[in-house]
Design a protein around this motif. Structure first.
Motif, mmCIF file in Angstrom:
data_model
loop_
_atom_site.group_PDB
_atom_site.id
_atom_site.type_symbol
_atom_site.label_atom_id
_atom_site.label_comp_id
_atom_site.label_asym_id
_atom_site.label_seq_id
_atom_site.Cartn_x
_atom_site.Cartn_y
_atom_site.Cartn_z
ATOM 1 N N ARG A 431 76.977 65.178 71.347
ATOM 2 C CA ARG A 431 76.916 63.428 71.733
ATOM 3 C C ARG A 431 76.435 63.992 73.328
ATOM 4 O O ARG A 431 76.319 63.359 73.740
ATOM 5 N N GLY A 432 77.927 64.845 73.595
ATOM 6 C CA GLY A 432 78.046 66.082 74.903
ATOM 7 C C GLY A 432 77.185 66.451 75.995
ATOM 8 O O GLY A 432 77.580 66.814 76.949
ATOM 9 N N VAL A 433 75.664 66.838 74.749
ATOM 10 C CA VAL A 433 75.149 67.421 75.189
ATOM 11 C C VAL A 433 74.847 67.250 76.275
ATOM 12 O O VAL A 433 74.190 67.641 77.887
ATOM 13 N N CYS A 434 73.704 66.298 76.215
ATOM 14 C CA CYS A 434 72.751 65.430 77.237
ATOM 15 C C CYS A 434 72.805 64.109 76.784
ATOM 16 O O CYS A 434 73.188 63.277 75.681
ATOM 17 N N ALA A 435 72.215 63.604 78.135
ATOM 18 C CA ALA A 435 71.656 62.101 77.883
ATOM 19 C C ALA A 435 70.600 61.538 76.260
ATOM 20 O O ALA A 435 71.186 60.724 75.488
ATOM 21 N N ALA A 436 70.166 62.882 76.621
ATOM 22 C CA ALA A 436 68.970 62.379 75.527
ATOM 23 C C ALA A 436 69.626 62.314 74.261
ATOM 24 O O ALA A 436 69.260 60.832 73.424
ATOM 25 N N TRP A 437 70.469 63.287 73.423
ATOM 26 C CA TRP A 437 71.645 63.510 72.675
ATOM 27 C C TRP A 437 72.120 62.232 72.554
ATOM 28 O O TRP A 437 72.288 61.419 71.299
ATOM 29 N N ARG A 438 72.542 61.488 73.719
ATOM 30 C CA ARG A 438 73.557 60.588 73.088
ATOM 31 C C ARG A 438 73.013 59.192 72.993
ATOM 32 O O ARG A 438 73.572 58.843 72.466
#
Length: 788
Positions: A431-438
């Protein structure tokens, strides 16, 4: 695809830079997220980059982004950036976008290729823009921007292309004539309630500064024209340089920088060589209460300034306090107009150096990661991934914002399916990889901690409610403490409590850290029995706040670790069938230093233990009834209407839940095959004050040995559903399964249908566990099970 930590660490730095230079920015960040070895080998990008044009042969022109930290070159930028940038000149950059144009400019996203054209200006004919500044996150329909469209004019909009408005500077050219607008800076400042004040600072060639205050509201009734006024000497219709500057004055190029703390700086170029090799002549700081008000600056407050055609930005430099790393403090980064080379000017020493030397002057070796010779590139502008003005938090936001586009091609349902195969710890990292994944992956919901293979050995697993995933990466200390001779007595905020002779011990199931709870009052040694423990977040061996049920209607508490345990007995126990026992305790922080422990008796009475504020060692807690405080006796008829005044004496288990909005609920159940459940809500101004609840206000409540917590339930949005709203999650000791009770329908269903969880198959329910999006403690836990 697997990677070895040793292999990546053994890769020479210059070869690693070349490999990284072949990746897009999104691919680079994905490579860093793949494993710990790559994160160690590939440093995080935490600095601005220089957008350069390689045009040794015009038909083969290309763009690159050269980063200051780490020293890498990203060459794979959007193709239309090349076509647009080759035909038009750069007139602005910021927040991941670059502005190009001579007449009617347009914004281009360097990574995605998205384009936002500017049109519908007040003048009928084309408008020549010399510089454009704009707010973050522009869209074709809605954006805020301002542009220098002439020597005397600024054109702005807060409503996209439908709102362009011309304004002229009120006192431009008043002294000496021939004045012009030298620079513009867009700046916004947040206030309470998420409101923002948006302004455009305009710097004239003579050094005067005027402030264009943009309209705040988006609604038509709130739309008002912008206000334009001088920064200083507002009442004067004429700009007097002597009131602003001490001699000498400069007529060279000028730039303005606005810091987040409100400080303003002017950067003056040397007029004699500004079109040659270039040099910075002066750096001035604004003092509103002095005259002259612009005085030479000895430093930049430890910041790095980036000036040019970009929206000027001031960054905090990493000095161990979390600023942007790899930058030089008290320095101005700029580009020489004639040589088209990026340079850095040290305000303290007054010297300039090249930012990206093709040849390292000390070693004589070529600088890694930057292709081409001295004549192969042309610096266009400083390129920022996002608004990185204030600190590392903004830097990280900018990095995530740029990463988001790189992951958006992965369908959310596929992403959820993939993420479901990860451990809970890995899921939180995803979830911390990028805003889209978050956005696609909700925060992990409560999970059930189960004991596996009790005959073969102690092994624990955590079964997450949503998304359906399993984590077995729990520390072996947890298995040792929760042995067959022990039992769970509490959980919360990343720790599990186990009963041990003479007290209890807190165990972090991921790190194995332990905090013993001992030295309870009243003696007893190893005979002290702890039935349930609740505690505040972030406990340490020397300092923690906790409360425990120790039997006999007693609660012990501490706000000063093991040296501060104090004994309390509920004042009106033993009346009307409560058996003189405490059924449940809940720790709750109301904020503002108000920390309380709610105590629920077996008869349904509730007492409030108000803990001393932090650091007040000599202050004792107060234990008072929640309702009918003057009464020395608990009267069930004042609390419950029939038949609940009678049902309460037959309920096997009682739990209390406190919601974030202050609402209190009692949950009663029979621990038999039918597992009948009742939910009551507290109404302080009614009598009876505990009434049947029709819902839980949209919350999902988790009860048991854990510190009961109410979370906002699923609202129907997102790819991964949240826990079900208006439901109670609990463990059925009759069937040894986790269940969810719907307050609206009155029915219970299995949390994990199809899971073989029973005493006969070797699985024993132990805990409820939850992983919050929490800035301090990312893995709070809750245990579910039968009460005392």
């Amino acid at each position: 695809m697997s990677c070895s930590r040793g292999w990546w660490n053994d890769l020479p730095s210059d070869l690693l830079a070349l490999v990284a230079g072949c990746l897009t920015f999104q691919a680079y960040t994905r490579a860093r997220a793949a494993c710990a070895a790559r994160r160690a080998a590939l440093p995080a990008i935490s600095s601005p980059s220089l957008l350069v044009l390689h045009d040794d042969h015009r038909e083969r022109s290309s763009f690159s982004a050269w980063f200051l930290s780490p020293r890498i070159s990203i060459a794979s930028l959007a193709t239309n950036l090349i076509s647009t940038g080759r035909a038009q000149r750069c007139v602005g950059s910021g927040h991941g976008w670059v502005a190009f144009g001579d007449f009617n400019a347009s914004l281009v996203n360097a990574f995605t290729g998205d384009e936002i054209p500017f049109h519908s200006f007040p003048e009928k004919h084309g408008v020549v823009m010399s510089k454009v500044v704009f707010a973050p996150n522009p869209t074709p329909a809605e954006f805020t921007a301002a542009a220098i469209t002439g020597h005397l004019r600024v054109t702005y909009t807060t409503r996209g292309n439908s709102g362009w408005t011309d304004v002229e500077l009120p006192r431009l050219g008043a002294i000496g004539g021939g004045d012009y607008i030298a620079d513009v800076v867009y700046h916004e400042k947040e206030f309470g309630g998420g409101k923002k004040k948006k302004v455009v600072y305009c710097l004239t060639g003579g050094g005067d500064v005027l402030v264009l205050r943009l309209p705040a509201g988006r609604r038509r009734r709130q739309r008002r024209p912008a206000s334009f006024e001088p920064l200083f000497d507002k009442a004067s219709a004429v700009f007097y340089p002597a009131a602003a500057f001490a001699p000498p004055h400069s007529t060279g190029d000028k730039y303005l920088v606005v810091c987040d703390d409100g400080h303003l700086y002017q950067i003056w170029m040397d007029e004699k060589i500004s079109y040659g090799s270039g040099a910075i002549a002066s750096v001035l700081r604004y003092y509103p209460r002095r005259r002259p008000c612009w005085l030479p600056a000895k430093d930049l407050g430890g910041r790095s300034f980036f000036v040019g055609v970009n929206n000027a930005v001031a960054l905090r430099v990493d000095g161990g306090g979390g600023g942007a790393s790899g930058l030089r403090g008290n320095c101005v980064y700029w580009s020489a107009r004639c040589s088209s080379r990026a340079k850095v000017f040290d305000v303290e020493s007054g010297k300039s150096a090249t930012c990206f030397p093709v040849v390292d002057l000390e070693t004589g070796k070529s600088a890694p990661g930057f292709p081409g010779g001295a004549e192969a590139h042309r610096a266009l502008c400083w390129f920022f991934l996002a608004d990185m003005r204030s600190s590392s938090s903004n830097t990280r936001v900018g990095t995530l914002a740029a990463m988001a586009r790189g992951w958006e091609d992965l369908p959310p349902d596929l992403l959820v399916h993939i993420a479901g195969g990860f451990s809970i710890q890995a899921y939180t990292r995803l979830r911390g990889v990028c805003a889209a994944w978050r956005d696609a992956l909700r925060p992990p919901s409560p999970s059930l901690l189960v004991l596996r293979d009790r005959h073969a050995g102690q092994r624990f697993a955590a079964w997450c409610v949503s998304p359906r995933m399993v984590s077995t990466a729990l520390h072996e200390t947890l298995a040792a403490r929760l042995s067959p001779a022990s039992r769970c007595v509490g959980s919360g905020d990343g720790w599990v409590a186990a009963h041990v002779p003479g007290g209890a011990v807190l165990v972090n199931p991921h790190t194995g850290d332990e905090i013993p709870l001992h030295s309870f009052p009243g003696g007893g040694g190893n005979n002290v029995v702890v039935f349930k423990v609740v505690f505040a977040p972030n406990p340490t061996p020397s300092e923690f706040t906790a409360a425990a049920i120790t039997g006999g209607g007693r609660v012990v508490y501490t706000t000063n670790g093991n040296s501060g345990w104090t004994d309390f007995k509920c004042p009106r126990l033993g009346a009307h069938g409560d058996g003189g026992s405490i059924a449940d305790v809940v720790y709750h922080d109301h904020g503002g230093g108000k920390k309380v422990v709610y105590c629920l008796t077996a008869g349904g009475d509730v007492h409030v233990l108000r803990l001393p504020a932090g650091g007040q060692r000599r202050t004792t807690a107060s234990l008072v009834p929640l309702f009918d405080k003057p009464a020395a006796t608990f009267y069930p008829a004042a609390a419950f209407a029939p038949p609940y005044d009678t049902v309460r004496t037959f309920a096997d288990s009682k739990n209390l839940a406190v919601c974030g909005d202050g609402q209190l609920y009692q949950i009663w159940r029979d621990d038999d095959a039918n597992a009948t459940m009742f939910v009551l809500r507290y109404h302080p101004r009614r009598r009876p004050c505990w009434l049947p609840a029709k819902d839980l206000g949209g919350h999902a409540v988790f009860i048991g040995k854990n510190n009961a917590v109410a979370l906002r339930g699923d609202d129907g949005g997102g790819a991964t559903p949240a826990p079900r709203a208006n439901c109670v999650y609990w463990t059925d000791v009759w069937t040894d399964r986790a269940k969810v009770f719907d307050v609206v329908t009155g029915e219970s269903t299995l949390c994990f249908p199809g899971a073989e969880v029973s005493f006969n198959t070797g699985y024993i329910l132990q805990c409820f566990k939850i992983v919050f999006d929490h800035p301090i403690n990312v893995d709070p836990m809750f245990i579910g099970g039968k009460g005392q």
